[in-house]
Design a protein around this motif. Structure first.
Motif, mmCIF file in Angstrom:
data_model
loop_
_atom_site.group_PDB
_atom_site.id
_atom_site.type_symbol
_atom_site.label_atom_id
_atom_site.label_comp_id
_atom_site.label_asym_id
_atom_site.label_seq_id
_atom_site.Cartn_x
_atom_site.Cartn_y
_atom_site.Cartn_z
ATOM 1 N N GLU A 72 45.433 51.366 45.401
ATOM 2 C CA GLU A 72 46.476 50.707 44.625
ATOM 3 C C GLU A 72 45.978 50.327 43.239
ATOM 4 O O GLU A 72 44.783 50.255 42.992
ATOM 5 N N LYS A 98 46.703 47.387 41.517
ATOM 6 C CA LYS A 98 46.248 45.996 41.357
ATOM 7 C C LYS A 98 45.299 45.628 42.487
ATOM 8 O O LYS A 98 45.596 44.791 43.336
ATOM 9 N N ASP A 99 44.169 46.286 42.479
ATOM 10 C CA ASP A 99 43.189 46.078 43.539
ATOM 11 C C ASP A 99 41.848 46.577 43.006
ATOM 12 O O ASP A 99 41.795 47.279 41.981
ATOM 13 N N LYS A 142 35.488 42.997 48.496
ATOM 14 C CA LYS A 142 36.171 44.077 49.214
ATOM 15 C C LYS A 142 35.112 44.899 49.944
ATOM 16 O O LYS A 142 34.088 45.240 49.344
ATOM 17 N N ASN A 149 39.652 49.198 42.923
ATOM 18 C CA ASN A 149 39.916 50.600 43.253
ATOM 19 C C ASN A 149 38.957 51.506 42.483
ATOM 20 O O ASN A 149 39.209 51.887 41.341
ATOM 21 N N LYS A 169 39.841 43.911 53.116
ATOM 22 C CA LYS A 169 40.749 44.253 52.015
ATOM 23 C C LYS A 169 40.466 43.481 50.741
ATOM 24 O O LYS A 169 40.468 44.043 49.657
ATOM 25 N N ASN A 170 40.224 42.187 50.901
ATOM 26 C CA ASN A 170 39.935 41.354 49.731
ATOM 27 C C ASN A 170 39.264 40.070 50.180
ATOM 28 O O ASN A 170 39.006 39.896 51.379
ATOM 29 N N THR A 210 40.609 42.608 40.260
ATOM 30 C CA THR A 210 42.034 42.380 40.568
ATOM 31 C C THR A 210 42.916 43.547 40.141
ATOM 32 O O THR A 210 44.059 43.648 40.588
#
Lengths: 255, 637
Positions: free
Chosen positions: B545, B547-548, A115, B550, A15-16, B211
């Protein structure tokens, strides 16, 4: 001849940077053998999106093997099984119907996973910032032909300068060393007369930066040379070592 | 809006010198008081950021990739032009200027092109000093080759990776300034808005692509070097992240967009082979120096190329253009390939390809010579197609490659928004309606190393520092709008993916606003784009999302802008009722099917001004005056 194949992918999902991450399995169906590996991932991602799942994050840009943005470890090998090939130039004709393919990010202390398959390679920029340049400002240069460069020297410099900074050398090295990357830049500039004035300073500073940024040392495994998509030779590491020793013994850079 | 090109008076060869003297200077000790934002790190942006920092300005430099070394300039293969006349073959600044104006089909601004030719020689000096490993002769001097449409050898090259080596040169200089603390580098950032207050650019709003945070930066001037918009066609030779968002959002903030319909279709690309295809790969046009282009003489001839005897082949470029042959400019070569395929003479599985044959060159020079010149290109071709071009002819077809249109700039490279400059492919100024080979690298570096360092000083010395900070309400307003768009995109939750929309838009653009255009098709395209855009905002599916990291959301924002921008291109193409360079309107052609210009009515730059989402854009015209080059019908016979 074009045909289609079905594959099982075991893909690293994370995920991160803080997440632990794990392999997840997904299917890649009706993959044309003319597709590139990244186009195969595009197709899988379109499917995941429509199924309401999150697509696999991966870095890529030019898709013609020159920007150095793409790169994952495929079945244990950086950029996959073909020699001298970036992932975007790897085509699915090199896989067989029914194959299972493991896909994971570059792994190295200096590269943090951001990620899924995306990693932070800014440490490579850090090595260049330490001295991978010739200190000239725009505007003051003499006529280009005032400085002849023998053709063989220019060719060798070009061989080294081809590095695309993808990080495959680091990912394939058991020590996660960036010696091939740094060696290529040090060689490119040391081989040219323009680069000589700063050669000692450059070698000294870039090697120090490599250590500081968390890259390991070279133990002559030669994995980097084997996996480099631009087939850069480890002769460049030897040349870097020479420049480094010269700098250490004779130049006063050590102080 | 009144467009003032600020072209200095006097004879063309003295304009730049005189202008440099007239420009105000910023005192060396005062330069450190100014902050300049540079968006992009390609040849224009990277060179500008490094050069401005060398002068003493504080630079904030942004790029979309993970490292400034990866900007799409890196993919340029063939070379960079310069009027060095090292080959003693009759080149000069004047000839490079003339060739570029003529090659651009007389739709570029003379004064800018002359300056480009002038500084071209300094670029080579600068790059060699940086350590760019250009190809050399045995004696150690620089080698040159002739390149797409030029009758002199003025192109400098580094194997087939010239763009890479020039970019790494600029990146090296940039890295040096980052280390010195004069450039603060922000990678993995995408510019989503320009902020203006009291008609001056004050800063930008970006999304942090790791972020998902929205970040605001203020500065005394903003320089955009964000490349071209070829990906409006979905399939192009551009990198995947290349997009129009930065320039389009600047357009919405008051910067005029000039000649958006001037797009270049490159003749030598690897043909399309499937729906899944994500991009097209260019094969350097330098291949046309030794490769011969042909198709079977008879339509529908499906024999393999080696079984087609010489007498049944049509080397159509050599036949139609005896003096330029395979080296005609890109637009002419592309259109001819399309014409042959439309007549049913195309080759390969799809029939949308022509041969580029090296058999004669290999026989003449030997395989070793050809391999030295083109080895890496042949290897790349074989990797993609699994065919060996040493044995069978390559197959090529035109693909979208470069966009001559871009934000309108004056002679100082400033847009219609004071304090906002535009460099390289992102501006419109130097290539007219068609760009010659090896001129894009030249322009990017000219703008970055040798134009902006002078012209930006004049603005800063006149306008002074910017007293608006990133806390100003204008920044907040812009930030809110950017956030609202992301939230909206994620909430639609429709049925079609972003790429699906992008591909459909690409088909519309290629079909109706591609190599050949006509009024009926363009009107149809406009309707189709409007419909598709409406559907996008109802039915797009963007996972993940805000704040990711993406990537779907990133692409959605870009495609949203392409869906608006595509219509602007069509409007421009529709209004320009003439053919010129890459803009070929079927209604306007000579008896020999060549582009027919209308100098009486269209000898101007079309600069479109944004008036609101529901308003038609307003056309502003900058008349083009040709005092030094005589307007003629281009002929490459």
């Amino acid at each position: 001849m074009t045909k289609t194949i079905n594959l099982t992918l075991k893909v690293w999902r994370q995920k991160n940077a803080g997440d632990k991450g794990k392999f997840e399995t997904c299917q890649a169906r009706n993959i044309s053998t003319d597709m590139s590996f990244l186009e195969m991932l595009d197709v899988v991602n379109e499917g995941l999106t429509v199924d309401g799942k999150e697509p696999i994050a991966f870095d890529h840009d030019c898709r013609e093997g020159i920007c150095g943005m793409c790169g994952t470890v495929v079945n244990g090998r950086a950029h996959g099984p073909e020699k001298g090939t970036t992932l975007c130039q790897l085509h699915m004709r090199h896989f067989d119907d029914g194959d299972t393919i493991a896909i994971e990010p570059w792994r190295a202390r200096a590269f943090k996973v951001l990620k899924d398959l995306v990693v932070d390679r800014s440490a490579l920029d850090g090595i260049i910032q330490a001295g991978g340049y010739i200190s000239v400002n725009a505007g003051g240069a003499q006529d280009a032909n005032n400085l002849p460069v023998p053709q063989d020297k220019a060719d060798k410099a070009m061989d080294a300068a081809q590095c695309i900074g993808c990080g495959a050398c680091v990912a394939s090295c058991p020590n996660a060393s960036a010696m091939l990357f740094a060696g290529a830049k040090i060689s490119h500039l040391a081989l040219l007369p323009q680069g000589r004035p700063e050669a000692a300073k450059r070698a000294w500073a870039m090697v120090k930066a490599m250590d500081a940024l968390g890259f390991g040392n070279c133990t002559n495994e030669r994995e980097c040379e084997a996996e480099c998509p631009k087939e850069i030779s480890i002769v460049n590491i030897a040349r870097m070592n020479r420049e480094y020793y010269k700098a250490g013994f004779f130049s006063g850079e050590k102080n | 809006m009144q467009l003032d090109s600020k072209v200095p008076g006097g004879p063309i060869q003295d304009k730049w010198d005189k202008h440099r003297f007239d420009l105000k200077l910023v005192n060396p000790a005062n330069k450190r008081k100014y902050k300049v934002i540079v968006v992009g790190t390609g040849l224009g942006g990277g060179a500008a950021a490094a050069s401005l920092a060398e002068l003493g300005y504080n630079v904030l430099n942004f790029c979309i990739q993970d490292s400034p070394r990866r900007a799409h300039s890196i993919a340029a293969q063939g070379g960079i032009n310069a009027a060095k006349n090292y080959q003693n073959d009759g080149d000069s600044i004047w000839r490079l200027f003339y060739d570029t104006v003529k090659g651009g089909d007389f739709r570029a601004r003379e004064s800018n092109v002359y300056r480009l030719a002038q500084v071209s020689t300094e670029i080579i000096d600068q790059c060699v000093a940086q350590g760019v490993p250009f190809a050399r002769e045995y004696g150690g001097l620089l080698d040159n080759r002739s390149f797409g449409g030029a009758q002199v050898s003025r192109t400098f090259y580094a194997r087939g990776q010239t763009g890479q080596q020039l970019l790494l040169g600029a990146y090296a200089s940039l890295s040096r300034q980052i280390a010195a603390g004069k450039v603060k580098m922000f990678s993995r950032r995408e510019m989503l808005d320009v902020v203006t207050v009291d008609e001056r650019a004050r800063g930008i709003v970006v999304r942090n692509l790791v972020t998902g945070e929205i970040e605001k930066y203020a500065a005394d001037a903003v320089v955009l070097a964000t490349g071209g918009y070829g990906n409006v066609f979905f399939l192009s030779t551009n990198a995947m992240a290349s997009n129009v968002t930065a320039t389009y959002r600047a357009y919405k903030k008051g910067a005029c967009f000039a000649n958006p319909c001037f797009t270049q279709i490159h003749p030598t690309c690897i043909p399309v082979h499937g729906d899944y295809q994500s991009k097209l790969t260019l094969m350097s046009e330098s291949l046309r120096n030794d490769g011969r282009v042909w198709v079977p003489r008879e339509p529908g001839d499906k024999r393999p190329p080696n079984e087609i005897p010489e007498s049944e082949r049509d080397y159509y470029l050599e036949r139609k253009y005896p003096s330029f042959g395979n080296l005609v400019p890109r637009d002419v070569a592309s259109r001819n390939a399309k014409e042959q395929c439309d007549q049913g003479k195309g080759v390969g599985e799809t029939g949308y390809a022509v041969y580029l044959d090296f058999a004669d060159a290999i026989e003449r020079d030997g395989k070793a010579v050809i391999e030295k010149k083109y080895g890496n290109l042949f290897q790349m071709y074989e990797k993609i197609t699994a065919q060996n071009p040493y044995e069978v002819p390559m197959m090529i077809y035109p693909a979208v490659h470069y966009t001559m249109g871009g934000l309108w700039v004056d002679y100082n490279l400033m847009s219609t928004v004071p304090g906002m400059y535009v460099l390289g492919e992102a501006n419109f100024s130097d290539h007219g309606a068609n760009r010659l080979g090896a001129s894009a690298l030249m322009q990017g570096l000219a703008d970055g190393y040798f134009v902006i360092p002078y012209t930006i000083g004049d603005f800063l010395a006149t306008a002074g520092t910017n007293d608006v900070t990133a806390d100003h309400p204008a920044f907040t307003e812009s930030e809110d709008a950017v956030k609202a768009q992301a939230t909206k995109l994620l909430s639609i939750n429709g049925k079609r993916t972003v790429d699906d929309f992008h591909k459909e838009l690409g088909h519309i653009m290629w079909e109706y606003c591609g190599m050949a255009r006509n009024a009926e098709g363009l009107r149809k395209a406009q309707g189709l784009i409007q419909k598709l855009r409406a559907e996008f905002w109802e039915n797009v599916l963007v996972p993940g999302e805000e704040k990711d990291l993406n990537q779907s959301l990133e692409r959605a924002g870009r495609v949203a802008d392409f869906l608006e921008f595509g219509e602007l291109m069509v409007i421009d193409a529709l209004h320009r009722e003439e053919s010129c360079g890459g803009h070929f309107r079927e209604e306007y052609q000579t008896e020999e099917n060549e582009a027919k210009r209308d100098d009486e009515n269209f000898c101007y730059v079309a600069a479109w001004e944004y008036k609101g989402d529901d308003e038609a854009p307003v056309l502003n015209k900058e008349p083009l005056e040709f005092e030094n080059v005589k307007l003629t019908q281009r002929s490459y016979k």
